[in-house]
Design a protein around this motif. Structure first.
Motif, PDB file in Angstrom:
ATOM      1  N   PRO B  89      -2.309  -3.568  10.782  1.00  0.00           N
ATOM      2  CA  PRO B  89      -2.609  -4.997  10.798  1.00  0.00           C
ATOM      3  C   PRO B  89      -2.293  -5.676   9.464  1.00  0.00           C
ATOM      4  O   PRO B  89      -1.990  -6.872   9.440  1.00  0.00           O
ATOM      5  CB  PRO B  89      -4.113  -5.068  11.073  1.00  0.00           C
ATOM      6  CG  PRO B  89      -4.591  -3.689  11.258  1.00  0.00           C
ATOM      7  CD  PRO B  89      -3.497  -2.724  10.982  1.00  0.00           C
ATOM      8  N   ARG B 104       2.840   3.313   1.344  1.00  0.00           N
ATOM      9  CA  ARG B 104       1.586   3.573   0.646  1.00  0.00           C
ATOM     10  C   ARG B 104       1.426   5.061   0.368  1.00  0.00           C
ATOM     11  O   ARG B 104       1.104   5.470  -0.741  1.00  0.00           O
ATOM     12  CB  ARG B 104       0.453   3.112   1.546  1.00  0.00           C
ATOM     13  CG  ARG B 104      -0.582   2.253   0.911  1.00  0.00           C
ATOM     14  CD  ARG B 104      -1.743   2.085   1.856  1.00  0.00           C
ATOM     15  NE  ARG B 104      -1.569   0.999   2.822  1.00  0.00           N
ATOM     16  CZ  ARG B 104      -1.511  -0.273   2.499  1.00  0.00           C
ATOM     17  NH1 ARG B 104      -1.611  -0.646   1.248  1.00  0.00           N
ATOM     18  NH2 ARG B 104      -1.361  -1.192   3.421  1.00  0.00           N
ATOM     19  N   CYS B 147      -5.414  -1.231   1.838  1.00  0.00           N
ATOM     20  CA  CYS B 147      -5.541  -0.483   3.083  1.00  0.00           C
ATOM     21  C   CYS B 147      -7.017  -0.405   3.444  1.00  0.00           C
ATOM     22  O   CYS B 147      -7.853  -0.193   2.578  1.00  0.00           O
ATOM     23  CB  CYS B 147      -4.977   0.922   2.866  1.00  0.00           C
ATOM     24  SG  CYS B 147      -5.379   2.109   4.141  1.00  0.00           S
ATOM     25  N   CYS B 153      -2.641   3.730  11.988  1.00  0.00           N
ATOM     26  CA  CYS B 153      -1.258   4.166  11.859  1.00  0.00           C
ATOM     27  C   CYS B 153      -1.094   5.644  12.196  1.00  0.00           C
ATOM     28  O   CYS B 153      -0.009   6.084  12.573  1.00  0.00           O
ATOM     29  CB  CYS B 153      -0.753   3.892  10.451  1.00  0.00           C
ATOM     30  SG  CYS B 153      -1.881   4.391   9.155  1.00  0.00           S
TER      31      CYS B 153
HETATM   32  S1  SF4 Z   1      -5.081   3.091   7.697  1.00  0.00           S
HETATM   33 FE1  SF4 Z   1      -2.928   2.659   8.249  1.00  0.00          FE
HETATM   34  S2  SF4 Z   1      -3.054   1.003   9.763  1.00  0.00           S
HETATM   35 FE2  SF4 Z   1      -5.044   1.060   8.723  1.00  0.00          FE
HETATM   36  S3  SF4 Z   1      -4.853  -0.413   7.029  1.00  0.00           S
HETATM   37 FE3  SF4 Z   1      -4.326   1.591   6.177  1.00  0.00          FE
HETATM   38  S4  SF4 Z   1      -2.132   1.719   6.352  1.00  0.00           S
HETATM   39 FE4  SF4 Z   1      -2.758   0.046   7.720  1.00  0.00          FE
END
Ligand code: SF4
Lengths: 257, 504
Positions: B89, B104, B147, B153
């Motif tokens: 998101p 990331r 994040c 994800c």
């Molecule tokens: S866990 Fe994955 S989907 Fe959730 S904010 Fe972090 S990078 Fe985005």
């Protein structure tokens, strides 16, 4: 040129294949050993095997979930992988080579099917390349080598297809075969050392992740101790103001590094 | 699902962007700390950070084989296909390549590859790569708190990489050199070494006051005596919830107490330790372990049989999945979420809910921490459908839900509220708006706080509440028996107090 081809088809192929198998075996086993270490370091043996199995199978047979995101790219990628694995293994002329050299053989694909599969790999491979180059998030996270892989992977398919289908002079045929076999060998050689290793490692991912979320008890304290922060963990006032924690701690004789 | 997300997206305007990334932080602080992040950080030693970061990294790898396993594997299999981008998101809102989950993770993976693998070291020597630079640390400090660790994800990665695990590790490593949001450390400090032993610094007398007040409230509203037992040795359940609930979520607590009253199971709140919050999940394994040990000590002191967690996603997840890790493996006390408990009680006919009370449209938001593992998805829905005449789903939902935008502890960082409501909660706001529901049930203290701020900042008309807030409206409690009335009078309408001499 024939000598070069024979070399690549014979000794070089055997070497590449052996290195590939051994290399893949090596990282596969290393990963399993690391999983074991991670599992052992933990006192909690509650791992959700069911979930791991479900997710692993889900990705091994991804047709049911691929359409969820980036459907076109994902389908292209799926087809690419199928062709990539099936064609070289079940190609009649490859099987013939196996029979001649080692004496084993198995059922072959009809030539028409093999031709279509080769075309499929070529076009989907080019699609993967374009997908990476044109889709901006993918472009942003790509390394240079990522563009190279699809191109390298379709090389033996392009040359193989031309060699067996096009009306070409014997000389060109030989040149095609040369590129075909050398690029094929190169791929086999590179598999275990590059991201292509995901061909055997990917099915372990869910297991790895499941175990990796199991933290070893006491490890947090031991980290702080090693760093010389045993008496000042993160939550204490002014947690990290010392300049050289480790050296200082070692000087005081408190820490084994 | 892709289409749902796509249809929700509208590009951020330059104005929105500017607001989202605004910060009340003073530039001179950022200068001094050499840390251009929007959250406050307590002063720490900025000298020689890369080297110290690598020392921390080495030490963590030495003591945590699990992380080495993950990094080794992820580093080998990552193919950088970018499918994860569509699941996130944050990326959906910003379209900034730095917010692609894989990017990331690559921040940390590249350090690992460069400094902790042979091939990386060789390559670096060949190419004359000087190694980890301070800029990279700064980037990680920013990225890992953009994040929300929602793990969405993870489901879209064909290689099975769990980017939230990498985020978790990244934050842990950073915290060990002093880079950690002040909001999180300050609360943790109070919880672990402060007088009140909880993150909101609520002293015991204040807690008891609140609970007595709630009991009186229920008496007035329902005409029944519903106690909040404290320090009942040998009770079946010990109850922990996000301690902020005692200040903010009166209705949720009343609903929970009413359910417990109706089922008649014995339960208790511990006077020495009553906080379910565990920020360790968000930045430090060491913190997580110590907090869970406090929970364990209290459970053992009161000789309870089970641990019951209130409406709080990350408390429930840490207790359910990490209590066994740190407190005895398979022999650890069982952990149950109140959401499971209530659903079971309803199914067994031990509680009665009036289906005529809640007639407005109700929707349900899945808190990531309990829904993503597939643990609590259907239970609350079953309960809601049993008594809400108009139940609507939002999409996507369940295990593939969208994060409220305040996950991973970011909701506790007040100074980044503009980011949370404009960026990380952007899709969520749109999603809730589209349901047109009057109530959005979000059984998690963090989600509730974030969603309320989100509704306010994005101008969505929807009331955010807990599951038990609604249950409280609809629950039918049998009238008190004569004994109960007598007991209630004897206790002067108050909560059962802790035994004499217990510390305050
Ligand atoms: S866990 Fe994955 S989907 Fe959730 S904010 Fe972090 S990078 Fe985005």
């Amino acid at each position: 040129m024939t000598a070069w081809i024979d070399f690549a088809r014979g000794p070089l192929f055997r070497l590449s294949l052996a290195l590939m198998v051994l290399g893949l075996l090596r990282i596969f086993i290393i990963t399993l050993l690391e999983v074991r270490d991670g599992y052992r370091a933990n006192s909690d043996k509650i791992v959700s095997w069911k979930e791991i199995r479900r997710q692993t199978l889900g990705w091994l047979f991804p047709m049911f979930r691929l359409w969820r995101q980036r459907p076109i790219y994902s389908t292209v990628s799926f087809l690419f992988h199928i062709g990539l694995i099936v064609t070289p293994i079940f190609l009649a002329s490859h099987i013939l080579l196996w029979r001649q050299s080692v004496g084993i053989s198995w059922a072959a694909l009809p030539q028409v099917a093999a031709n279509w599969l080769a075309l499929l790999v070529i076009f989907t491979g080019a699609g993967l390349f374009l997908g990476r180059a044109l889709y901006s998030p993918a472009r942003k996270i790509s390394h240079r080598q990522d563009y190279f892989w699809p191109l390298l992977l379709i090389t033996p398919f392009v040359t193989g297809y031309i060699a067996s289908n096009a009306v070409i002079s014997p000389r060109t045929y030989q040149e095609m075969m040369l590129v075909h076999i050398y690029s094929g060998d190169l791929i086999l050689l590179l598999i275990p050392f590059t991201k292509l290793a995901h061909c055997v490692l990917a099915p372990l991912s869910q297991l790895v992740t499941g175990v990796a979320w199991k933290f070893p008890p006491g490890a947090g304290d031991r980290v702080a101790e090693t760093l010389g922060f045993a008496d000042r963990p993160t939550w204490v006032l002014n947690p990290r103001l010392t300049t050289a924690p480790v050296e200082e701690a070692i000087r005081k004789g408190g820490v084994a590094k | 699902m892709a289409s749902v997300m796509k249809s929700l997206t509208r590009p951020m305007t330059a104005e929105e962007r500017e607001k989202a990334y605004s910060t009340p932080k003073k530039p001179d602080v950022m200068e001094r700390q050499r840390l251009p992040v929007r959250y406050h950080v307590e002063d720490f030693n900025v000298e020689d950070r890369p080297r110290r970061f690598l020392e921390v990294f080495a030490s963590v790898l030495q003591h945590h084989p699990n992380y080495r396993l993950a990094l080794d594997h992820y580093m080998r299999v990552t193919t950088r296909c970018a499918r994860c981008a569509v699941a996130c998101p944050i990326y959906d809102a910003t379209h900034d390549p730095h917010d692609i989950p894989c990017y990331r993770s690559e921040l940390l993976l590249s350090i690992y590859r460069r400094h902790f693998t042979v091939s990386g070291a060789l390559r670096a020597r060949l190419l004359g790569d000087p190694g980890l630079a301070d800029e990279k640390l700064q980037e990680m400090a920013d990225s890992y708190y953009n994040c929300t660790a929602c793990r969405r994800c993870h489901f879209e990665c064909p290689m099975g990489i769990d980017h939230a695990l990498v985020t978790h590790l990244g934050r842990y490593l950073l915290s060990e050199i002093g880079i950690v949001p002040r909001a999180l450390v300050v609360s943790t400090r109070e919880q672990l070494i402060g007088k009140t032993a909880n993150t909101s610094a609520i002293p015991l007398p204040a807690l008891i006051d609140t609970l007595e007040f709630l009991t009186e409230d229920i008496q007035d509203e329902k005409g029944v005596h519903v106690p909040f037992p404290i320090d009942q040795e040998g009770a079946e359940y010990i109850f922990f919830t996000s301690v902020s609930d005692f200040m903010m979520e009166a209705e949720t607590l009343k609903g929970i107490a009413a359910v417990m009253k109706a089922t008649g199971d014995s339960w208790t709140i511990g006077s020495k330790y009553y906080d379910g919050i565990n920020y360790g999940l968000f930045y430090s394994d060491q913190v997580m372990e110590h907090v869970l040990h406090m929970m364990r000590a209290e459970a053992e002191r009161l000789k309870v049989k089970k641990i019951l967690i209130g409406e709080c996603g990350h408390s429930a997840r840490t207790a359910k999945f990490f209590y066994p890790t740190y407190c005895g493996g398979k022999n650890a006390l069982p952990v149950i979420s109140i959401l499971e408990y209530t659903q079971r009680a309803l199914k067994e006919g031990r509680i009665k809910l009036d289906p005529k009370v809640v007639t407005e449209a109700v929707t349900y938001h899945d808190p990531c921490n309990i829904a993503r593992p597939g643990w609590i998805v259907n239970q609350p829905r079953e309960v809601l459908k049993a008594f809400c005449s108009q139940y609507v789903e939002m999409a996507p939902n369940g295990r593939m839900n969208l994060c409220c935008g305040g996950g991973g502890g970011t909701v506790s960082i007040d100074e980044i509220r503009p980011f949370r409501t404009a960026v990380s909660g952007r899709l969520k706001a749109e999603q809730i708006r589209r349901t047109g529901a009057t109530y959005c049930v979000a059984p998690c203290a963090n989600c509730k706080k974030q969603l309320r701020e989100l509704m306010e900042d994005q101008g969505v008309e929807c009331e955010i509440l807990g599951l038990h807030d609604l249950i409280y409206k609809a629950i039918l409690l049998p009238p008190d028996s004569a004994e109960e009335t007598a007991a209630a009078e004897a206790a002067d309408g108050s909560t059962a107090s802790p035994a004499e001499g217990s510390p305050s």
